[in-house]
Design a protein around this motif. Structure first.
Motif, PDB file in Angstrom:
ATOM      1  N   GLY A 175       0.807  -1.204   0.000  1.00 37.53           N
ATOM      2  CA  GLY A 175       0.000   0.000   0.000  1.00 37.53           C
ATOM      3  C   GLY A 175       0.846   1.263   0.000  1.00 37.53           C
ATOM      4  N   SER A 176       0.341   2.298  -0.651  1.00 38.29           N
ATOM      5  CA  SER A 176       0.916   3.633  -0.541  1.00 38.29           C
ATOM      6  C   SER A 176       0.460   4.223   0.790  1.00 38.29           C
ATOM      7  N   THR A 177       0.883   5.451   1.076  1.00 38.65           N
ATOM      8  CA  THR A 177       0.361   6.113   2.271  1.00 38.65           C
ATOM      9  C   THR A 177      -1.161   6.183   2.211  1.00 38.65           C
ATOM     10  N   GLN A 178      -1.708   6.542   1.043  1.00 39.72           N
ATOM     11  CA  GLN A 178      -3.159   6.574   0.891  1.00 39.72           C
ATOM     12  C   GLN A 178      -3.744   5.191   1.144  1.00 39.72           C
ATOM     13  N   GLY A 179      -3.076   4.160   0.647  1.00 42.77           N
ATOM     14  CA  GLY A 179      -3.550   2.803   0.856  1.00 42.77           C
ATOM     15  C   GLY A 179      -3.581   2.423   2.323  1.00 42.77           C
ATOM     16  N   HIS A 180      -2.528   2.756   3.060  1.00 38.59           N
ATOM     17  CA  HIS A 180      -2.493   2.429   4.482  1.00 38.59           C
ATOM     18  C   HIS A 180      -3.581   3.178   5.259  1.00 38.59           C
ATOM     19  N   ILE A 181      -3.867   4.399   4.830  1.00 40.87           N
ATOM     20  CA  ILE A 181      -4.966   5.145   5.461  1.00 40.87           C
ATOM     21  C   ILE A 181      -6.288   4.424   5.228  1.00 40.87           C
ATOM     22  N   LEU A 182      -6.484   3.914   4.005  1.00 41.89           N
ATOM     23  CA  LEU A 182      -7.701   3.171   3.701  1.00 41.89           C
ATOM     24  C   LEU A 182      -7.775   1.868   4.492  1.00 41.89           C
ATOM     25  N   PHE A 183      -6.632   1.161   4.598  1.00 40.98           N
ATOM     26  CA  PHE A 183      -6.617  -0.096   5.349  1.00 40.98           C
ATOM     27  C   PHE A 183      -6.982   0.152   6.814  1.00 40.98           C
ATOM     28  N   ALA A 184      -6.456   1.222   7.386  1.00 44.38           N
ATOM     29  CA  ALA A 184      -6.773   1.552   8.781  1.00 44.38           C
ATOM     30  C   ALA A 184      -8.253   1.890   8.930  1.00 44.38           C
ATOM     31  N   ALA A 185      -8.797   2.622   7.962  1.00 51.50           N
ATOM     32  CA  ALA A 185     -10.221   2.968   8.009  1.00 51.50           C
ATOM     33  C   ALA A 185     -11.083   1.713   7.899  1.00 51.50           C
ATOM     34  N   ALA A 186     -10.641   0.753   7.088  1.00 50.74           N
ATOM     35  CA  ALA A 186     -11.379  -0.503   6.957  1.00 50.74           C
ATOM     36  C   ALA A 186     -11.357  -1.291   8.262  1.00 50.74           C
ATOM     37  N   ALA A 187     -10.204  -1.316   8.923  1.00 49.07           N
ATOM     38  CA  ALA A 187     -10.107  -2.006  10.215  1.00 49.07           C
ATOM     39  C   ALA A 187     -10.962  -1.297  11.269  1.00 49.07           C
ATOM     40  N   ALA A 188     -10.995   0.030  11.216  1.00 52.64           N
ATOM     41  CA  ALA A 188     -11.829   0.783  12.154  1.00 52.64           C
ATOM     42  C   ALA A 188     -13.294   0.428  11.965  1.00 52.64           C
ATOM     43  N   GLU A 189     -13.725   0.282  10.712  1.00 54.20           N
ATOM     44  CA  GLU A 189     -15.106  -0.129  10.460  1.00 54.20           C
ATOM     45  C   GLU A 189     -15.364  -1.529  11.005  1.00 54.20           C
ATOM     46  N   ALA A 190     -14.405  -2.438  10.804  1.00 54.02           N
ATOM     47  CA  ALA A 190     -14.567  -3.809  11.295  1.00 54.02           C
ATOM     48  C   ALA A 190     -14.714  -3.841  12.812  1.00 54.02           C
ATOM     49  N   LEU A 191     -14.097  -2.873  13.487  1.00 58.72           N
ATOM     50  CA  LEU A 191     -14.177  -2.794  14.945  1.00 58.72           C
ATOM     51  C   LEU A 191     -15.311  -1.888  15.430  1.00 58.72           C
ATOM     52  N   ASP A 192     -16.066  -1.356  14.486  1.00 55.76           N
ATOM     53  CA  ASP A 192     -17.194  -0.475  14.818  1.00 55.76           C
ATOM     54  C   ASP A 192     -16.757   0.739  15.625  1.00 55.76           C
ATOM     55  N   LEU A 193     -15.618   1.332  15.271  1.00 59.50           N
ATOM     56  CA  LEU A 193     -15.158   2.533  15.966  1.00 59.50           C
ATOM     57  C   LEU A 193     -16.086   3.698  15.643  1.00 59.50           C
ATOM     58  N   PRO A 194     -16.333   4.580  16.606  1.00 56.06           N
ATOM     59  CA  PRO A 194     -17.168   5.753  16.339  1.00 56.06           C
ATOM     60  C   PRO A 194     -16.632   6.560  15.161  1.00 56.06           C
ATOM     61  N   GLY A 195     -17.519   6.944  14.269  1.00 54.86           N
ATOM     62  CA  GLY A 195     -17.131   7.733  13.108  1.00 54.86           C
ATOM     63  C   GLY A 195     -16.677   6.913  11.921  1.00 54.86           C
ATOM     64  N   SER A 196     -16.530   5.598  12.098  1.00 55.92           N
ATOM     65  CA  SER A 196     -16.096   4.759  10.987  1.00 55.92           C
ATOM     66  C   SER A 196     -17.267   4.481  10.051  1.00 55.92           C
ATOM     67  N   SER A 197     -16.937   4.125   8.812  1.00 53.27           N
ATOM     68  CA  SER A 197     -17.967   3.828   7.823  1.00 53.27           C
ATOM     69  C   SER A 197     -17.343   2.978   6.729  1.00 53.27           C
ATOM     70  N   HIS A 198     -18.146   2.696   5.710  1.00 52.84           N
ATOM     71  CA  HIS A 198     -17.661   1.902   4.578  1.00 52.84           C
ATOM     72  C   HIS A 198     -17.127   2.792   3.459  1.00 52.84           C
ATOM     73  N   ASP A 199     -16.948   4.072   3.743  1.00 54.05           N
ATOM     74  CA  ASP A 199     -16.488   5.000   2.707  1.00 54.05           C
ATOM     75  C   ASP A 199     -15.118   4.639   2.162  1.00 54.05           C
ATOM     76  N   TRP A 200     -14.293   3.946   2.958  1.00 53.55           N
ATOM     77  CA  TRP A 200     -12.949   3.571   2.504  1.00 53.55           C
ATOM     78  C   TRP A 200     -12.985   2.722   1.236  1.00 53.55           C
ATOM     79  N   ALA A 201     -14.089   2.004   1.023  1.00 57.84           N
ATOM     80  CA  ALA A 201     -14.158   1.069  -0.095  1.00 57.84           C
ATOM     81  C   ALA A 201     -14.271   1.756  -1.446  1.00 57.84           C
ATOM     82  N   GLN A 202     -14.758   3.002  -1.440  1.00 58.06           N
ATOM     83  CA  GLN A 202     -14.869   3.736  -2.696  1.00 58.06           C
ATOM     84  C   GLN A 202     -14.710   5.225  -2.421  1.00 58.06           C
TER      85      GLN A 202
END
Length: 255
Positions: A175-202
């Motif tokens: 992953g690029s830096t952008q990719g790692h940011i997306l991966f972290a956002a995806a993990a946050a969604e998997a953990l149901d962190l406040p403010g997380s969403s599925h927006d990382w996917a697109q």
């Protein structure tokens, strides 16, 4: 939101954070970014990252897993298998058996486990067709384990954002830096962190990978991944030889 106090990340170069920073200034990566998100919600998180580039599934079983379990984490992320997928020879079936063992031991730990499938590399890299069947097989094992053991699953395969060349580094595998940011956002969604969403996917403004872009990616992959790998193989070396984890002990997340 569940409060986590001890987070341990295990894996290979993706979890170590290659291409998000560098070895001179320091690597970041999705696991570091996820730790920062967790600590922002509940300060005081202790975090260790045992990942080392070049590692395979068996390496995690032998090297990283015992160290991780000794820390008694309540959260573990595991991203492993691409080095097994790309390794030539009749080793893949054994690697999948090792992965099943790894999943079983992680489940026995009692920690919340976040795992991830691998993206469809054929969308950005022509050579991805060579390993496409292996990617499908390992993803099937990961999904089955997530359902069997109640792991939190980040399913990257088929996510439109994974077809965006900007998600990937010049070697088109990490992953690029952008990719790692997306991966972290995806993990946050998997953990149901406040403010997380599925927006990382697109994400907004993503660029579709054209035939020309995929051809360019093939050149970048050859120059930045294949040729260095072949040179190390000729010398009987691995990318991670002589390296240890960047965060071998549980410590507070830096501000």
């Amino acid at each position: 939101m569940h409060r986590y106090s001890r987070y341990v990340a295990i894996g290979d170069s993706q979890t170590e954070g290659l291409w998000d920073g560098n070895d001179s200034t320091g690597l970041v990566g999705f696991a570091d970014r996820l730790a920062a998100l967790l600590d922002a919600h509940h300060p005081g998180l202790e975090y260790a990252n045992l990942a080392v580039r070049g590692r395979r599934i068996l390496d995690l079983l032998v090297e990283q897993l015992p160290l991780a379990l000794a820390m008694r984490p309540d959260l573990i992320t595991v991203c492993i298998g691409m080095n097994d997928v790309t390794r030539p020879g009749p080793y893949f079936d054994r690697a999948l058996a090792d992965l099943d063992t790894l999943h079983g031991r992680l489940a026995e730990s009692g920690a919340t486990v976040v795992t991830t499938t691998f993206p469809d590399l054929t969308q950005i890299l022509p050579v991805g067709r060579v390993i496409a069947s292996r990617v499908l097989r390992i993803n099937e094992e990961i999904r089955a384990a997530a359902q069997r053991h109640d792991f939190r699953l980040v399913d990257l395969y088929g996510a439109p954002s994974m077809a965006d060349p900007q998600t990937w580094s010049p070697d088109r595998v990490h992953g690029s830096t952008q990719g790692h940011i997306l991966f972290a956002a995806a993990a946050a969604e998997a953990l149901d962190l406040p403010g997380s969403s599925h927006d990382w996917a697109q994400p907004e403004g993503m660029r579709r990978s054209s035939i020309r872009a995929r051809a360019h990616s093939q050149v970048l992959w050859t120059n930045n991944l294949l040729m260095p790998w072949l040179w190390r193989s000729v010398r009987g070396r691995s990318e991670g030889d002589g390296r240890g984890p960047k965060r071998p002990r549980l410590t507070r997340v830096p501000v």
